[in-house]
Scaffold this active site. Structure first.
Site, mmCIF file in Angstrom:
data_model
loop_
_atom_site.group_PDB
_atom_site.id
_atom_site.type_symbol
_atom_site.label_atom_id
_atom_site.label_comp_id
_atom_site.label_asym_id
_atom_site.label_seq_id
_atom_site.Cartn_x
_atom_site.Cartn_y
_atom_site.Cartn_z
ATOM 1 N N GLY B 40 -17.202 14.244 35.447
ATOM 2 C CA GLY B 40 -16.430 13.609 34.375
ATOM 3 C C GLY B 40 -16.667 14.308 33.046
ATOM 4 O O GLY B 40 -17.784 14.688 32.710
ATOM 5 N N ARG B 337 -9.938 -9.787 22.366
ATOM 6 C CA ARG B 337 -8.819 -9.503 23.256
ATOM 7 C C ARG B 337 -8.593 -10.567 24.326
ATOM 8 O O ARG B 337 -7.457 -10.919 24.616
ATOM 9 C CB ARG B 337 -9.086 -8.169 23.956
ATOM 10 C CG ARG B 337 -9.085 -7.056 22.969
ATOM 11 C CD ARG B 337 -9.439 -5.749 23.590
ATOM 12 N NE ARG B 337 -9.305 -4.745 22.549
ATOM 13 C CZ ARG B 337 -9.631 -3.479 22.705
ATOM 14 N NH1 ARG B 337 -10.114 -3.061 23.850
ATOM 15 N NH2 ARG B 337 -9.471 -2.633 21.723
HETATM 16 C C1 LIG Z 1 -4.873 3.649 26.081
HETATM 17 C C2 LIG Z 1 -6.308 3.397 25.792
HETATM 18 C C3 LIG Z 1 -6.727 3.209 24.481
HETATM 19 C C4 LIG Z 1 -8.062 2.969 24.191
HETATM 20 N N1 LIG Z 1 -8.449 2.818 22.888
HETATM 21 C C5 LIG Z 1 -9.764 2.647 22.603
HETATM 22 C C6 LIG Z 1 -10.210 2.567 21.252
HETATM 23 O O1 LIG Z 1 -9.430 2.651 20.312
HETATM 24 N N2 LIG Z 1 -11.522 2.404 21.012
HETATM 25 C C7 LIG Z 1 -12.429 2.331 22.038
HETATM 26 O O2 LIG Z 1 -13.608 2.210 21.748
HETATM 27 N N3 LIG Z 1 -12.032 2.418 23.311
HETATM 28 C C8 LIG Z 1 -10.730 2.572 23.629
HETATM 29 N N4 LIG Z 1 -10.335 2.661 24.938
HETATM 30 C C9 LIG Z 1 -11.345 2.694 25.994
HETATM 31 C C10 LIG Z 1 -11.986 4.069 26.075
HETATM 32 O O3 LIG Z 1 -11.044 5.047 25.754
HETATM 33 C C11 LIG Z 1 -12.529 4.383 27.443
HETATM 34 O O4 LIG Z 1 -13.297 3.336 27.909
HETATM 35 C C12 LIG Z 1 -13.420 5.603 27.376
HETATM 36 O O5 LIG Z 1 -12.778 6.656 26.741
HETATM 37 C C13 LIG Z 1 -13.874 6.020 28.746
HETATM 38 O O6 LIG Z 1 -14.569 7.233 28.641
HETATM 39 P P1 LIG Z 1 -15.342 7.843 29.875
HETATM 40 O O7 LIG Z 1 -15.941 9.096 29.413
HETATM 41 O O8 LIG Z 1 -16.242 6.812 30.440
HETATM 42 O O9 LIG Z 1 -14.216 8.087 30.976
HETATM 43 P P2 LIG Z 1 -12.861 8.963 30.960
HETATM 44 O O10 LIG Z 1 -12.515 9.470 29.631
HETATM 45 O O11 LIG Z 1 -11.854 8.163 31.700
HETATM 46 O O12 LIG Z 1 -13.225 10.223 31.805
HETATM 47 C C14 LIG Z 1 -13.372 10.198 33.180
HETATM 48 C C15 LIG Z 1 -13.668 11.595 33.640
HETATM 49 O O13 LIG Z 1 -14.110 11.560 34.977
HETATM 50 C C16 LIG Z 1 -13.406 12.499 35.741
HETATM 51 N N5 LIG Z 1 -13.397 11.982 37.104
HETATM 52 C C17 LIG Z 1 -13.144 10.724 37.523
HETATM 53 N N6 LIG Z 1 -13.292 10.630 38.841
HETATM 54 C C18 LIG Z 1 -13.645 11.860 39.277
HETATM 55 C C19 LIG Z 1 -13.943 12.402 40.552
HETATM 56 N N7 LIG Z 1 -13.950 11.671 41.657
HETATM 57 N N8 LIG Z 1 -14.266 13.716 40.614
HETATM 58 C C20 LIG Z 1 -14.291 14.494 39.502
HETATM 59 N N9 LIG Z 1 -14.032 14.018 38.285
HETATM 60 C C21 LIG Z 1 -13.719 12.718 38.174
HETATM 61 C C22 LIG Z 1 -12.067 12.653 35.080
HETATM 62 O O14 LIG Z 1 -11.502 13.891 35.392
HETATM 63 C C23 LIG Z 1 -12.482 12.550 33.617
HETATM 64 O O15 LIG Z 1 -12.906 13.813 33.171
HETATM 65 C C24 LIG Z 1 -8.991 2.895 25.239
HETATM 66 C C25 LIG Z 1 -8.586 3.071 26.561
HETATM 67 C C26 LIG Z 1 -7.246 3.309 26.847
HETATM 68 C C27 LIG Z 1 -6.836 3.462 28.267
#
Ligand SMILES: Cc1cc2nc3c(=O)[nH]c(=O)nc-3n(C[C@H](O)[C@H](O)[C@H](O)COP(=O)(O)OP(=O)(O)OC[C@H]3O[C@@H](n4cnc5c(N)ncnc54)[C@H](O)[C@@H]3O)c2cc1C
Ligand code: SF4
Ligand code: FES
Lengths: 248, 670
Positions: B40, B337
């Site tokens: 990720g 929310r």
């Molecule tokens: C539309 C939207 C708006 C939002 N706005 C806000 C906001 O304003 N403020 C806030 O605090 N939060 C917000 N959120 C929530 C926040 O954006 C997310 O919770 C956060 O960015 C998640 O980050 P992450 O790094 O955990 O995962 P992600 O950014 O989802 O990254 C997941 C990563 O894992 C990889 N991956 C997944 N499964 C596999 C696999 N099996 N093999 C290889 N790679 C894999 C993907 O390729 C990706 O690189 C928002 C969410 C959404 C959907």
């Protein structure tokens, strides 16, 4: 509405590829372009054919994953949007739509409508960063005020989504808008000054090595850029490059 | 196995500092001999990969998109919280901690949340140093906005593209390390299993999505930053590829899965327009700073609006029901929310929905446009009574703040939100549940870590706006790099981990067998057919409002659907080529198991808390009548499920939550 689609099919990088005709019916004007392709793919799967491969992920115009050259335009006929934000209300019943991949020497086709844009990443590896480690001891964020106009311009440059429409549109396949956007973002901020010289020289060098063409100021990239990245950024990069070359 | 959160002893405000002072460190020369896999490249994985590489570890990073920059964090709009108190409005580490625990309805682990609040200010400093162009005021200092559930302005933002800018910051830090060879990046690679050797996580199996090749990758520790599982509902604000596979495979290898039923249904999303819909689009919570939510007061006006004979802008003020302002005077449109979503559902269920499907309410910017317009006219010395001018000036301000969101709305709905109120409805957005981790962010499998949205840790039963970005970056930049070092200090003499062991071989064979099954199965339905049906069950029976009957039915229906899937799914093409349907099949197979555990967890939790609303647990009288009723006596615990084969056999382990620094209260926003 009912549509005829002429789609580029290419099994893999070494296949020659060709345009193939398809029909889709009962398309709602509220569908996005990619939802229309979903309908086609569902149809193809059900009849035992191979679905059309295309890149997509966020489907809201921000990840930069979707591409497509639609009726001769990158991201299709609408302005200021990516293909995933393009809606079928831009088309009418009976239309024939040509769908092709983004084409450029630096973006080889992977399959059907999917191209390899990793050249963009490699240009960023060459200098698209500010060298600061994560330590928890960096200076307070408000210790360095930034003029709002500069901050806003840096932000605008930073909104590039790396989709590659600028390259696909340019008759020279130049990546100047994309690279200029990153160079500009850092050139406009005090944090970016220290490495300014190396950054622009290294990024431009990598850009050339990847096989992107030269910029001849046609301005087509700005027109097709879904994020409205302005040509100003190319001019700023040229200035930075000149400054750096004089120094270097 | 007893669940040990490994929370350090001592006063809450000293825990993290004392912990950092006492952990074992790995010296720089030894770090060069240690490999770490990060799955990720979102805010969590990207920031972790960059920081671990800066520290000297050899990092291998994986994402399924064609570039790390495209992780779904890119789509976050509204902002990121930090206890900087730049506005001087009384913010502090404690207050951010307090708001987050309260916002999570007292179902998060206190010590984790305090640490999050503590490092929040560093995040902003770090990002600014990287060149992240946050919004600024005219004086050149950083600007803030407020988000739901709090009374201070602590949210930093970059127009409606905060996630994009933060992710590009982390991406740039990664690029620097990729350029130096400290991170080896594997784009378009999907992780399909975790490999355990002698009980420790020592690697992963991946599929190259272009060539179809199955690969073995080894390391001394594995970090999952794979994002949320909201797509179990099929329709959500997540990206098309967002999935639970990484977390679920970890679960199957022994990692407990915590609170799967805690899901955030976000109040302000663009309503569903038809069966063709492939995903839903969020309209950022930041819009509730300036937008007022309403439906008509009278049924006749609802009908007239639906029939097209009345325009919402023509409905008189006194005929509108600003139901959030009415029900929650203290927080108004800025209630959290879960509260805002249920209130919208309540109005729409009562028949006051304003679109054809009856599932939409208005989010109206008219009064903000007037207010800003007057402010600008006053500043510029122009006529404050010139309505057209005020409107124009006001629209400019609103455009500056939310321009990209308004454009997104207009493109999807084909209406101009500057001149008519937006129509919005709740949609699945975020999952608070996830892989269980201890204070070190380690799962119940030694050496397997989980960060960002994929873990369960910091948001309890409801996440406050702008705190997921904070958590992702806190985990990746500031927490994991310490905690993983403590674990890896035992591995300095281990040497490279071989991929020739029987454990790798077995895991690889399992993966290949499943892929082979999909390709050869002679089914008749596409993967989407099953995914959509799963989504319908989840939304109707495990959605915003849950009851015993619905949950029991959902469990049976999902089980049946899963059995049908394994018989009737049809995947075209081959395994050794680019094949999106094949990738989707694997993801949906995992969703079909998770979905059942999700419903089981919701059935087990006989209380309403945060995003989990049980119809049989509501306040019966008094001022709070009809509001969610929590049960601290019986349910102040984390549900951590252990895999035992079928989801119905999963075994529940409880991590009792202790609250020493915060008093458990009814969460009132009245
Ligand atoms: C539309 C939207 C708006 C939002 N706005 C806000 C906001 O304003 N403020 C806030 O605090 N939060 C917000 N959120 C929530 C926040 O954006 C997310 O919770 C956060 O960015 C998640 O980050 P992450 O790094 O955990 O995962 P992600 O950014 O989802 O990254 C997941 C990563 O894992 C990889 N991956 C997944 N499964 C596999 C696999 N099996 N093999 C290889 N790679 C894999 C993907 O390729 C990706 O690189 C928002 C969410 C959404 C959907
Ligand atoms: S400059 Fe515009 S067209 Fe080019 S990659 Fe960036 S967003 Fe796409
Ligand atoms: S799919 Fe993300 S920009 Fe189009």
């Amino acid at each position: 509405m009912n549509l005829t689609l002429k789609i580029w099919r290419q099994k893999n990088a070494s296949d020659k590829g060709k345009m193939v005709d398809y029909k889709v019916n009962d398309i709602s004007p509220d569908m996005s372009f990619l939802e229309m392709l979903d309908v086609l793919n569902e149809q193809l799967i059900n009849t035992g054919d191979q679905p059309v491969a295309f890149d997509h992920d966020c489907r809201e115009g921000i990840c930069g994953m979707c591409s497509l050259y639609i009726n001769g335009e990158a991201h299709g006929p609408d302005r200021g949007v990516t293909t995933c934000q393009l809606h079928m209300r831009m088309f009418k019943d009976g239309d024939t739509i040509f769908i092709e991949p983004f084409r450029a020497k630096a973006f080889p086709v992977v399959k059907d409508l999917i191209v390899d844009r990793s050249a963009f990443d490699r240009v960023q590896h060459a200098g698209g960063f500010i060298s600061v480690n994560t330590s928890g001891n960096t200076i307070d964020a408000n210790a360095t005020p930034v003029n709002k106009a500069d901050a806003d311009k840096a932000f605008e440059a930073a909104t590039c989504i790396g989709c590659g429409a600028c390259v696909a549109t340019c008759k020279n396949s130049s990546a100047m808008l994309f690279v200029g956007a990153k160079v500009s973002q850092f050139a406009l901020l005090p944090q970016g000054q220290v490495e300014a010289t190396d950054r622009v020289l290294n990024m431009v060098k990598q850009m050339d090595e990847e096989g992107f063409g030269n910029c001849t100021n046609t301005g087509a990239c700005e027109v097709e850029c879904p994020k409205g990245i302005s040509l100003e950024n190319i001019a700023r990069m040229n200035t930075e490059f000149l400054k750096a070359s004089l120094k270097g | 196995m007893a669940l040990d959160s490994k929370t350090p002893k001592g006063p809450i405000k000293d825990k993290w500092t004392n912990y950092k002072n006492k952990i074992d460190l790995v010296n720089p020369a030894n770090k060069r001999n240690i490999d770490v896999i990060v799955v990720g490249t979102g805010l969590a994985g990207g920031s972790a990969a960059a920081t671990l590489a800066e520290l000297g570890y050899n990092v291998k990073a994986f994402c399924f998109q064609d570039s790390p920059r495209r992780a779904h964090s890119i789509a976050a709009q509204g902002g990121i919280n930090a206890a900087k108190n730049y506005q001087g409005d009384g913010d502090s580490t404690y207050r951010l901690f307090y708001d987050t625990v309260k916002g999570g309805d007292y179902r998060s682990r206190e010590a984790n949340v305090y640490r999050l609040a503590e490092v929040s200010a560093n995040i902003i400093d770090q990002c600014v140093a990287q060149g992240v162009p946050f919004a600024r005021e005219y004086g050149g200092l950083l600007d803030n906005r407020s988000f739901g559930g709090v009374l201070v302005s602590r949210t930093f933002y970059a127009a409606g593209q905060t996630g994009q800018q933060l992710l590009l910051g982390a991406y740039s830090a990664m690029n620097r390390q990729i350029g130096r060879g400290k991170i080896k990046m594997y784009n378009r690679h999907e992780m399909l299993d975790v490999v355990k050797v002698d009980g420790k996580a020592r690697g992963i199996i991946t599929r190259n999505l272009i060539t179809g090749e199955i690969e073995r990758h080894s390391a001394h520790a594995v970090v999952l930053g794979s994002g949320g599982y909201g797509n179990v509902f099929f329709l959500s604000t997540n990206a098309m590829g967002s999935n639970v596979t990484a977390g679920w495979k970890a679960h199957k290898r022994g990692a407990y899965f915590a609170n799967p039923c805690y899901t955030q249904i976000h109040p302000t999303c663009i309503p569903v327009s038809g069966d063709h819909q492939s995903k839903l689009t969020l309209m950022s919570e930041s819009l509730r700073n300036d937008g007022r939510i309403w439906v008509p007061k009278h049924m006749k006006d609802v009908e007239a609006i639906k029939a097209g004979t009345l325009k919402p802008v023509d409905l008189a003020e006194e005929d509108r029901d600003y139901y959030l302002e009415r029900r929650y005077p203290a927080f108004g449109n800025l209630v959290p929310r879960d509260v805002a979503s249920r209130a919208a559902k309540e109005r729409c269920d009562a028949g006051y929905g304003v679109n054809a499907t009856g599932e939409a309410v208005y989010l109206d910017f008219a009064s903000a446009i007037t207010r800003y317009g007057k402010e600008q006219a006053t500043i510029k010395g122009l006529d404050v009574n010139d309505a057209a001018l005020i409107k124009k000036l006001g629209q400019e301000v609103v455009k500056n703040k939310y321009g990209n969101l308004f454009q997104m709305y207009e493109k999807i709905v084909d209406q101009d939100p500057y001149n008519t109120p937006m129509m919005i409805y709740p949609a699945v957005h975020y999952t608070m549940g996830g892989v269980w981790v201890d204070y070190n962010l380690m799962t119940t499998v030694p050496g397997l870590y989980c960060i960002g949205e994929a873990n369960f840790s910091d948001h309890g039963a409801n996440r406050l706006g702008a705190s997921a970005l904070m958590q992702g970056l806190a985990d990746g930049y500031f927490v994991l790099p310490y905690t993983i070092g403590d674990y890896l200090s035992d591995d300095i003499r281990t040497g490279p981990i071989s991929t020739d062991s029987k454990e790798f071989e077995e895991a690889e064979n399992d993966v290949k067998k499943t892929l082979e099954f999909f390709i050869t199965n002679e089914g008749q339905h596409s993967v989407d057919y099953f995914h959509k049906r799963l989504g319908k069950i989840m939304w109707n029976k495990v959605g915003m409002s849950r009851n015993v009957k619905g949950l029991t039915e959902a469990i049976a229906e999902i089980k049946e659907l899963r059995a049908q899937f394994w018989k009737e799914v049809k995947v075209p093409g081959a395994a050794d080529e680019y094949n999106e349907e094949l990738a989707k099949a694997g993801r949906v197979a995992d969703f079909l198991e998770l979905g059942e555990l999700f419903a089981k967890d919701a059935l087990n939790r006989e209380e309403s808390c945060g995003g989990h609303f049980r119809e049989d647990s509501v306040e019966l009288d008094g001022e709070q009548k009809g509001e969610a009723l929590r049960n601290d006596k019986d349910f102040a615990y984390v549900s951590a499920w252990e895999y035992k084969g079928e989801p119905s056999d999963a075994v529940l382990h409880k991590e009792e939550l202790e609250f020493n620094d915060i008093e458990l209260k009814q969460r009132s926003y009245k």
